[in-house]
Design an enzyme around this catalytic site. Structure first.
Site, PDB file in Angstrom:
ATOM      1  N   LYS A 111       0.815  -1.206   0.000  1.00  0.00           N
ATOM      2  CA  LYS A 111       0.000   0.000   0.000  1.00  0.00           C
ATOM      3  C   LYS A 111       0.859   1.271   0.000  1.00  0.00           C
ATOM      4  O   LYS A 111       0.400   2.324  -0.433  1.00  0.00           O
ATOM      5  CB  LYS A 111      -0.911   0.028   1.230  1.00  0.00           C
ATOM      6  CG  LYS A 111      -1.769  -1.199   1.468  1.00  0.00           C
ATOM      7  CD  LYS A 111      -2.859  -1.360   0.444  1.00  0.00           C
ATOM      8  CE  LYS A 111      -4.001  -2.264   0.888  1.00  0.00           C
ATOM      9  NZ  LYS A 111      -3.671  -3.679   1.084  1.00  0.00           N
TER      10      LYS A 111
HETATM   11  C1  LIG Z   1      -4.320  -4.791   0.644  1.00  0.00           C
HETATM   12  C2  LIG Z   1      -3.547  -6.055   0.581  1.00  0.00           C
HETATM   13  C3  LIG Z   1      -3.857  -7.075  -0.332  1.00  0.00           C
HETATM   14  C4  LIG Z   1      -5.044  -6.955  -1.266  1.00  0.00           C
HETATM   15  O1  LIG Z   1      -4.862  -5.948  -2.235  1.00  0.00           O
HETATM   16  P1  LIG Z   1      -6.138  -5.391  -3.031  1.00  0.00           P
HETATM   17  O2  LIG Z   1      -5.610  -4.258  -3.828  1.00  0.00           O
HETATM   18  O3  LIG Z   1      -7.112  -4.956  -1.984  1.00  0.00           O
HETATM   19  O4  LIG Z   1      -6.658  -6.513  -3.858  1.00  0.00           O
HETATM   20  C5  LIG Z   1      -3.061  -8.190  -0.369  1.00  0.00           C
HETATM   21  N1  LIG Z   1      -2.015  -8.339   0.475  1.00  0.00           N
HETATM   22  C6  LIG Z   1      -1.690  -7.396   1.380  1.00  0.00           C
HETATM   23  C7  LIG Z   1      -0.540  -7.639   2.293  1.00  0.00           C
HETATM   24  C8  LIG Z   1      -2.430  -6.228   1.457  1.00  0.00           C
HETATM   25  O5  LIG Z   1      -2.092  -5.280   2.358  1.00  0.00           O
END
Ligand SMILES: *Cc1c(COP(=O)(O)O)cnc(C)c1O
Length: 495
Positions: A111
């Site tokens: 993120k």
């Molecule tokens: C947010 C997240 C996901 C999922 O990603 P999306 O964009 O919501 O599909 C997968 N793994 C981790 C560690 C995350 O923080």
């Protein structure tokens, strides 16, 4: 100028800056542009560029009303010293495949790629009057919350409120949020799961009375840092190109050769960015959705029926414990050739009955690009163990869903496969140690130390340091109280 409109109607057209500032369209739809992919990225030229150069090129193709200079400033600020790897998203061989490490930012999850730059985009959008403040509202399944807090803390003209499901995030994730510093941040637990919190946040965005109140009494407008915000989505397109550039540089492929990506998926933002990359000209043969036990997307991609009426499982991959996958709406929009009537019908049906069916021709098109797999918790643990035994490389439980999915997907000869690794294993040290068959000590911090000794790697300092950080936020509320909480927080911050 390419304009953005809602997935549910073309009536109102806005610039990319306005779309980023607003976050979500007034009718509850997500912002999309019909110009996606009209500008292509030069694939052969990728090897001349570093991550920042690729970012400037890709973002330039996606955000037309930002000037080159604005984008260059945003990129320089977002992808600098706060990353512990100069490549930002390094690609490494993993057995016969490759792994793209997306967790080298300040909060150790992918993120950060988007949330280090989103506040910088926001700062370059125009307020309707000079002292208007943006209040970022975010529901988090664990990782978005911390990455958004880190991105927006003490950014002038902004405030941020994060809601997370009480007791449904890991100890490390909880402490990362509860100890966040900054005068403009607020963190609150909600009794419920992520879907409850996300749905409540969406309805707060649609609450006209609240919006009026905040604007007139607190000079505040609400916006979103979830992947429903287009400004959160587009920075993620960059690392697909960066992965391709690294494969070119390693001479694993020639320019134009196809590559397959397997992506741990929850809200469908990360993998949708791969589809945007394909539309911009990246030779992507297949995007494989990897889910955990909450396998609503696997069922949808297999049958064409999306049905959230099913048990919700809290798993060791909390950031993927999602039954309403928001960004699917954008994907459906593009595969339904921009049929906003169809999309708003499907979303109405989802809101009222919890399910919808897509037409067979649309599903057939989707399946040409998207594959799907999933892993239950035993398979996740076995994947972590298998990856360690074969490669002496530790993966986190989210990445392990993709590892398992890829291991059970037939390989296309000659097409390299890349797993997107979405979090550092040190964010989930207990689950990882248990998977490796090692007795886990009582505290998550002792688990980090054990994992460090066992693997010969070092825990990120920001995670290890949480043990002695001061907890600032302890509020726990019910879902119906979220609106009032947002109002009170905005009023307090405006004082
Ligand atoms: C947010 C997240 C996901 C999922 O990603 P999306 O964009 O919501 O599909 C997968 N793994 C981790 C560690 C995350 O923080």
């Amino acid at each position: 100028m390419e304009l953005f409109h809602s997935t549910r109607s073309t009536a109102s057209q806005v610039t990319s800056k306005q779309a980023i500032r607003k976050g979500i369209a007034s009718d509850g739809g997500l912002f999309v542009t019909d110009s996606l992919g009209e500008k292509k990225v030069d694939i052969a030229g990728l090897t001349d560029l570093d991550y920042q150069g690729i970012a400037r090129t890709v973002l330039g193709a996606l955000l037309p009303d930002f000037t080159e200079e604005e984008l260059a400033d945003c990129v320089a600020g977002a992808y600098g010293e706060q990353w512990d790897d100069a490549a930002i998203t390094p690609l490494k061989p993993l057995g016969d495949d490759f792994i793209l490490e997306l967790f080298h930012g300040p909060t150790s999850a992918f993120k950060d790629v988007a949330l280090q730059i989103l506040p910088r985009f926001m700062a370059r959008t125009t307020a309707s009057d000079a002292d208007e403040r943006i209040m970022i509202l975010t529901a988090t399944s664990g990782d978005t919350g911390k990455a958004a807090l880190a991105g927006f803390a003490d950014v002038p003209g902004t405030g941020i409120t994060v809601f997370y499901p009480d007791g449904k995030v890991s100890e490390v994730q909880h402490l990362q949020m509860a100890t966040q510093k900054g005068a403009n941040v607020q963190v609150c637990a909600v009794r419920g799961n992520f879907d409850d919190a996300q749905s409540a946040v969406k309805s707060i965005f649609a609450d006209g009375e609240l919006a009026w109140d905040l604007e007139n009494n607190a000079h505040t407008v609400l916006s979103s840092a979830n992947s429903i915000n287009v400004g959160r989505l587009v920075p993620q397109v960059v690392y697909y190109f960066a992965a391709y550039a690294q494969l070119l540089k390693r001479q694993e492929i020639n320019a134009g050769d196809e590559v397959e990506f397997c992506v741990p998926t929850g809200n469908f933002g990360d993998i949708l960015a791969g589809y945007y990359a394909q539309r911009l000209g990246l030779p992507v043969s297949k995007l494989i959705v990897a889910s955990d036990k909450n396998n609503v997307l696997f069922d949808f991609l297999t049958t064409g029926t999306y049905d959230r009426n099913r048990p919700f499982f809290t798993t060791i991959s909390p950031s993927m414990d999602i039954l309403i996958s928001s960004n699917l709406e954008r994907m459906l929009y593009y595969f339904a050739d921009g049929d906003t009537k169809l999309i708003s019908g499907l979303m109405d049906s989802l809101a009222t009955t919890g399910r919808y069916d897509v037409p067979a021709d649309v599903l057939a098109k989707i399946r040409k690009t998207f594959g799907a797999g999933w892993a239950d918790e035993d398979q996740v643990r076995a994947a972590i163990k298998d990856c360690w035994d074969r490669n002496h490389y530790v993966i986190d439980p989210h990445t392990a869903c993709a590892y398992h999915t890829l291991a059970t997907t037939p390989r296309t000869p000659g097409v390299p496969r890349v797993i997107l690794s979405t979090a550092s294993p040190y964010k989930f040290p207990r689950a990882v140690l248990e998977a490796l068959g090692v007795e886990a000590p009582a505290s998550d911090f002792a688990c980090m130390d054990t994992l460090s000794q066992l693997s010969g790697t070092t825990a990120p300092a920001a995670l290890r340091g949480l043990e002695n950080a001061e907890v600032r936020f302890t509020d726990v509320i019910d879902v119906p109280d979220m609106t009032g909480y947002v109002r009170d927080t905005a009023m307090k911050m405006a004082e």
